[in-house]
Design an enzyme around this catalytic site. Sequence first.
Site, PDB file in Angstrom:
ATOM      1  N   LYS A   2     -13.609  -3.030  -8.157  1.00 36.45           N
ATOM      2  CA  LYS A   2     -12.347  -3.591  -8.416  1.00 36.45           C
ATOM      3  C   LYS A   2     -12.039  -3.385  -9.824  1.00 36.45           C
ATOM      4  O   LYS A   2     -10.766  -3.431 -10.212  1.00 36.45           O
ATOM      5  CB  LYS A   2     -12.501  -5.046  -8.132  1.00 36.45           C
ATOM      6  CG  LYS A   2     -13.683  -5.835  -8.711  1.00 36.45           C
ATOM      7  CD  LYS A   2     -13.596  -7.177  -8.044  1.00 36.45           C
ATOM      8  CE  LYS A   2     -14.483  -8.116  -8.832  1.00 36.45           C
ATOM      9  NZ  LYS A   2     -14.614  -9.570  -8.008  1.00 36.45           N
ATOM     10  N   ARG A   3     -13.039  -3.152 -10.907  1.00 35.06           N
ATOM     11  CA  ARG A   3     -12.709  -3.160 -12.137  1.00 35.06           C
ATOM     12  C   ARG A   3     -11.884  -1.543 -12.398  1.00 35.06           C
ATOM     13  O   ARG A   3     -11.194  -1.429 -13.347  1.00 35.06           O
ATOM     14  CB  ARG A   3     -13.867  -3.159 -13.202  1.00 35.06           C
ATOM     15  CG  ARG A   3     -14.564  -4.442 -12.918  1.00 35.06           C
ATOM     16  CD  ARG A   3     -13.943  -5.419 -13.919  1.00 35.06           C
ATOM     17  NE  ARG A   3     -14.614  -6.727 -13.296  1.00 35.06           N
ATOM     18  CZ  ARG A   3     -13.647  -7.628 -13.141  1.00 35.06           C
ATOM     19  NH1 ARG A   3     -12.531  -8.001 -13.517  1.00 35.06           N
ATOM     20  NH2 ARG A   3     -14.249  -8.783 -12.770  1.00 35.06           N
TER      21      ARG A   3
END
Length: 506
Positions: free
Chosen positions: A260-261
């Site tokens: 998700k980063r």
Amino acid sequence: MSHIRARFAPSPTGALHIGGIRTALYNYLFAKKMGGTFILRIEDTDQTRYVPGAEEYILEALRWCGLNPTEGPGFGGDYGPYRQSDRKAMYAEYAQKLVASGHAYYAFDTPEELDAARQADDTFKYDAKSRLGLKNSLSLPAAEVEKRLASGEPYVIRLKVPAEETILVQDLVRGEVSFQSKELDDKVMLKGDGMPTYHLANVVDDRLMKITHVIRGEEWLPSTAHHVLLYRSFGWEAEMPQFAHLPLILKPTGQGKLSKRDGMKLGIPVFPISWNSDNPEDAFVGFREYGFLPEAMLNFLAFLGWNPGTEQEMFSIDELAAAFSLEKIGKSGARFDFEKARWFNQQYLMASSNEALATAVKPWIAAKGHQPSDEYLQAFCGLMKERVVLLSDFWDNGAYFFEDFSVYDDKTIGKKWTTESRALFLPLLDRIDEVANFVASDLQANIEAFIAEQGLKFGDVLPILRVGLTGTMKGPAVFDLMALWGKTETRRRLLRSFDLFDQLLG
Ligand code: GLU
């Protein structure tokens, strides 16, 4: 084959990563292809990881992309409840069955004792080798176990994993996968608070819900060894579901798992819809809010790990279901190629009817404070759809359809607009006014004739008309725009712009 039942079983621990939507999609496609049932089950037994709003997020994301389950929380079905926290009473009974049949045992070790064991030996594992040296119903005398249970001492129930055995998992994607039981630990089945762990609840529910196929991400492959042991311990092995573990989704570079980063780092969405949070570190933009059509996103996701074996790339959801098969899922990781996602969206936008686009674009324009008529919006979409990639581009590249621009291409105008220009263009405006049939072809013919009569060049006139009408050199044909806006509006726009252009002359 019996009736196919496939399930998507997310845990509401936060926003659902795009990989989760791919898992839901593959389950949906497989069920649809086989005339089976697609089931949604919410796996929320881990109270410590529960995030408020996450279940609603999952439902909203599935609804947005049209992956509606036939059975699930809020969808009905004969095998409910479909939320594990609503089923919690039944799991303890199954854990006790395992104890009674000798496949599981009570363990009384406190968290501190287990921590100490891990500190003393960082390879510590609760297993066949260590269990007799620990505090459980296999190592303690029966009378003492009775006493501890009777006094209400907290315990967990652990699976008794065999000491030395090869466990084979037949996976529809990877073929036969083998695990050595000596590598596995005696996993907790029932926790001290009486709640099941993921493993117990997952297997019991797959059984009770008559799931025939478990299609899930590769990260669950190692757990499958424990799951196979559980099926065996319950005596359910003959009706065990078939497993298909989906390949990882890799970063756009192809190196490592997409996280998700990465979305934040690269400024691209890796979630289906936005996840809002007061903490900017934990707020994520979704494909929906980024300007994707759900059909385009699904088409893109379908190809992350699967392909039909033909050249065809554009597939409606029904075509995907018809072409889908678990055998065509690949083993190796699939690169998250965001450019390809954009390409799909562009193709879908171009292929959409003006009516459908107007419906999709309406909220984007409304968010900017404009409520155009459907007719105008449809014409706008028709003129713009070959020139956009995302729904957000309709506004970003076409705001001038709805309000006067304030910033314009003054580079072009600086070169073209002179002190004589106004005198030259006012007669052109009159000429435009005289066009009886105000359609693109007649406008073009008249303007071209004017240019020829005056001995001008196209390059002296059209850029001024274009920037004068829209503020930019990019966009639909000038004559189409004039036809859409009509005489009065065309004149108003150009006169306003001539005033702006005069200011450049200083
Ligand atoms: N609850 C698990 C998850 O969050 C489900 C894994 C499975 O499908 O068995 O992904």
